[in-house]
Design a protein around this motif. Structure first.
Motif, PDB file in Angstrom:
ATOM      1  N   GLY A  53     -42.003  26.920 -10.342  1.00 52.87           N
ATOM      2  CA  GLY A  53     -41.125  27.419 -11.268  1.00 52.87           C
ATOM      3  C   GLY A  53     -40.330  26.512 -11.554  1.00 52.87           C
ATOM      4  O   GLY A  53     -39.837  25.706 -10.978  1.00 52.87           O
ATOM      5  N   SER A  63     -42.546  30.252 -14.772  1.00 51.86           N
ATOM      6  CA  SER A  63     -43.053  31.213 -13.572  1.00 51.86           C
ATOM      7  C   SER A  63     -43.654  30.256 -12.372  1.00 51.86           C
ATOM      8  O   SER A  63     -44.328  29.158 -12.690  1.00 51.86           O
ATOM      9  N   GLY A  68     -43.228  32.389  -4.672  1.00 49.90           N
ATOM     10  CA  GLY A  68     -42.187  32.098  -5.938  1.00 49.90           C
ATOM     11  C   GLY A  68     -41.300  31.203  -4.890  1.00 49.90           C
ATOM     12  O   GLY A  68     -41.340  30.952  -3.925  1.00 49.90           O
ATOM     13  N   ILE A  72     -37.124  32.712  -9.159  1.00 46.11           N
ATOM     14  CA  ILE A  72     -37.822  32.774 -10.235  1.00 46.11           C
ATOM     15  C   ILE A  72     -39.319  33.612  -9.493  1.00 46.11           C
ATOM     16  O   ILE A  72     -39.670  33.054  -8.441  1.00 46.11           O
ATOM     17  N   TYR A  73     -39.602  34.226 -10.159  1.00 48.14           N
ATOM     18  CA  TYR A  73     -40.682  35.400  -9.831  1.00 48.14           C
ATOM     19  C   TYR A  73     -42.044  34.513  -9.818  1.00 48.14           C
ATOM     20  O   TYR A  73     -42.320  33.785 -10.738  1.00 48.14           O
ATOM     21  N   ILE A  75     -45.979  34.291 -10.849  1.00 46.88           N
ATOM     22  CA  ILE A  75     -46.554  34.736 -12.076  1.00 46.88           C
ATOM     23  C   ILE A  75     -47.361  35.979 -11.519  1.00 46.88           C
ATOM     24  O   ILE A  75     -47.625  36.861 -12.745  1.00 46.88           O
ATOM     25  N   LEU A  78     -45.295  39.055 -12.244  1.00 49.31           N
ATOM     26  CA  LEU A  78     -45.042  39.362 -13.707  1.00 49.31           C
ATOM     27  C   LEU A  78     -46.241  39.928 -14.328  1.00 49.31           C
ATOM     28  O   LEU A  78     -46.022  41.006 -15.377  1.00 49.31           O
ATOM     29  N   SER A 108     -43.797  33.047 -18.771  1.00 49.23           N
ATOM     30  CA  SER A 108     -42.331  32.645 -19.233  1.00 49.23           C
ATOM     31  C   SER A 108     -41.756  33.794 -19.691  1.00 49.23           C
ATOM     32  O   SER A 108     -42.152  34.352 -20.614  1.00 49.23           O
TER      33      SER A 108
END
Length: 178
Positions: A53, A63, A68, A72-73, A75, A78, A108
């Protein structure tokens, strides 16, 4: 495939980025299992060799995998957020082909809720095409050959990638980006 020269360029400019600990193989494999999706080689190299990330040049997020990090989460989270309401939603690719929303894996996010995604309909030499998903009209814009091409544009211009692909009129009128 992400070449080491690009990763070295990003690393040399590390003061311009928010970078984190590198991902390990187990984090990548766990993420792929959770997604039921093979991540492209270039992205796996990015998270395992540079940063799990990142926030690059203060303008573009990439991501993470696994759990994570504090900023930042991952992926797979998301992906779940994107698909929770309408996994069978049709998305139009700029070449007038439709795919399902569930075939896109966002890597992203931007501040408008739109996302750059891996287009999971074709894996060619370990890579997927990428495109910018407008969540207002469920269309993909700015389709590029792969994540490496996306990174090259980011490195060359140090601005949001979508802003390098379209003029201001298109960004404002078509994508509702100011």
């Amino acid at each position: 495939m992400m070449n080491d020269q690009l990763l070295n360029l990003l690393y040399k400019e590390n003061e311009a980025h928010e970078l984190y600990e590198q991902a390990n193989r187990e984090q990548i494999e766990r993420t792929e299992r959770e997604l039921n999706f093979e991540l492209p080689v270039s992205y796996r190299e990015f998270v395992s060799k540079l940063s799990n990330g990142a926030y690059l040049y203060g303008v573009q997020e990439v991501s993470s995998v696994g759990d994570g990090n504090h900023q930042i989460y991952p992926i797979q989270h998301l992906y779940k957020q994107l698909n929770i309401a309408a996994p069978f939603q049709k998305v139009t690719i700029s070449d007038n082909k439709d795919i399902l929303l569930s075939e896109l894996v966002p890597f992203s996010l931007d501040h408008n809720g739109n996302a750059w995604c891996f287009i999971g309909d074709q894996l060619i030499k370990g890579e997927y095409r990428v495109g910018y998903l407008n969540r207002e009209n469920y269309q993909l814009y700015g389709v590029l050959a792969n994540f490496t091409e996306w990174i090259k544009i980011l490195i060359n211009y140090k601005e949001e990638v979508i802003r390098q692909l379209y003029d201001d009129d298109f960004l404002c009128n078509e994508l509702s980006l100011g």
